[in-house]
Write a protein that holds these residues in place. Structure first.
Motif, PDB file in Angstrom:
ATOM      1  N   CYS A  84      55.183  16.068  58.825  1.00  0.00           N
ATOM      2  CA  CYS A  84      54.308  15.528  57.772  1.00  0.00           C
ATOM      3  C   CYS A  84      53.404  16.653  57.272  1.00  0.00           C
ATOM      4  O   CYS A  84      53.266  17.702  57.910  1.00  0.00           O
ATOM      5  N   ALA A  85      52.767  16.426  56.146  1.00  0.00           N
ATOM      6  CA  ALA A  85      51.912  17.444  55.537  1.00  0.00           C
ATOM      7  C   ALA A  85      50.777  17.865  56.468  1.00  0.00           C
ATOM      8  O   ALA A  85      50.469  19.055  56.583  1.00  0.00           O
ATOM      9  N   ASN A  86      50.165  16.904  57.159  1.00  0.00           N
ATOM     10  CA  ASN A  86      49.064  17.242  58.069  1.00  0.00           C
ATOM     11  C   ASN A  86      49.544  18.122  59.221  1.00  0.00           C
ATOM     12  O   ASN A  86      48.937  19.151  59.522  1.00  0.00           O
ATOM     13  N   CYS A  87      50.629  17.732  59.865  1.00  0.00           N
ATOM     14  CA  CYS A  87      51.152  18.530  60.978  1.00  0.00           C
ATOM     15  C   CYS A  87      51.607  19.908  60.491  1.00  0.00           C
ATOM     16  O   CYS A  87      51.409  20.907  61.180  1.00  0.00           O
ATOM     17  N   HIS A  88      52.207  19.953  59.303  1.00  0.00           N
ATOM     18  CA  HIS A  88      52.665  21.233  58.753  1.00  0.00           C
ATOM     19  C   HIS A  88      51.491  22.198  58.579  1.00  0.00           C
ATOM     20  O   HIS A  88      51.569  23.370  58.960  1.00  0.00           O
ATOM     21  N   ARG A  89      50.373  21.702  58.029  1.00  0.00           N
ATOM     22  CA  ARG A  89      49.200  22.558  57.842  1.00  0.00           C
ATOM     23  C   ARG A  89      48.641  23.013  59.187  1.00  0.00           C
ATOM     24  O   ARG A  89      48.225  24.148  59.344  1.00  0.00           O
ATOM     25  N   GLU A  90      48.648  22.115  60.172  1.00  0.00           N
ATOM     26  CA  GLU A  90      48.147  22.474  61.501  1.00  0.00           C
ATOM     27  C   GLU A  90      49.057  23.482  62.197  1.00  0.00           C
ATOM     28  O   GLU A  90      48.582  24.387  62.887  1.00  0.00           O
ATOM     29  N   ILE A  91      50.374  23.364  61.995  1.00  0.00           N
ATOM     30  CA  ILE A  91      51.320  24.332  62.565  1.00  0.00           C
ATOM     31  C   ILE A  91      51.071  25.703  61.945  1.00  0.00           C
ATOM     32  O   ILE A  91      50.974  26.713  62.648  1.00  0.00           O
ATOM     33  N   GLU A  92      50.969  25.729  60.615  1.00  0.00           N
ATOM     34  CA  GLU A  92      50.732  26.996  59.916  1.00  0.00           C
ATOM     35  C   GLU A  92      49.387  27.605  60.299  1.00  0.00           C
ATOM     36  O   GLU A  92      49.247  28.819  60.362  1.00  0.00           O
ATOM     37  N   GLY A  93      48.397  26.766  60.593  1.00  0.00           N
ATOM     38  CA  GLY A  93      47.072  27.232  60.972  1.00  0.00           C
ATOM     39  C   GLY A  93      46.942  27.571  62.454  1.00  0.00           C
ATOM     40  O   GLY A  93      45.906  28.054  62.895  1.00  0.00           O
ATOM     41  N   GLY A  94      47.998  27.308  63.227  1.00  0.00           N
ATOM     42  CA  GLY A  94      47.976  27.614  64.648  1.00  0.00           C
ATOM     43  C   GLY A  94      47.241  26.585  65.488  1.00  0.00           C
ATOM     44  O   GLY A  94      46.965  26.815  66.666  1.00  0.00           O
TER      45      GLY A  94
END
Length: 108
Positions: A84-94
């Protein structure tokens, strides 16, 4: 001699046809990847689901990738995980880590 049709004559029709194909391919891609976030299980709205590349990104699926042949798209999808968009941003942000099973696919 008969008049020839030009792109300008069919522009709107062609734009609609390409948009329709891209939507269809996106739905197929999401179904191919399981239809829900692999981290948190989110599946309410397809527009909130992203494809995160694990390795060897040849092309971005969102930017003109959906105009390619399905077999080419599948090969690229095999290098991605659906989040999902939220998890994707958190993955990219570490902030969030991919589950171990998914992380192990990176090395293949």
């Amino acid at each position: 001699m008969a008049d020839r049709r030009t792109y300008a004559d069919r522009r709107e029709e062609l734009i609609r046809a390409v948009a329709k194909r891209r939507r269809k391919i996106k739905v197929l891609a999401l179904e191919y990847k399981g239809g829900k976030c692999q981290v948190c299980g989110y599946m309410k709205y397809q527009g909130a689901l992203d494809l995160h590349h694990l390795r060897d990104k040849k092309f971005g699926l969102g930017d003109k990738g959906y105009t390619r042949a399905w077999t080419t798209i599948q090969a690229e999808l095999d290098k991605c995980v659906l989040v999902c968009a939220n998890c994707h941003r958190e993955i990219e942000g570490g902030i969030t880590q991919l589950p171990r099973v998914i992380s192990e696919r990176r090395t293949r």
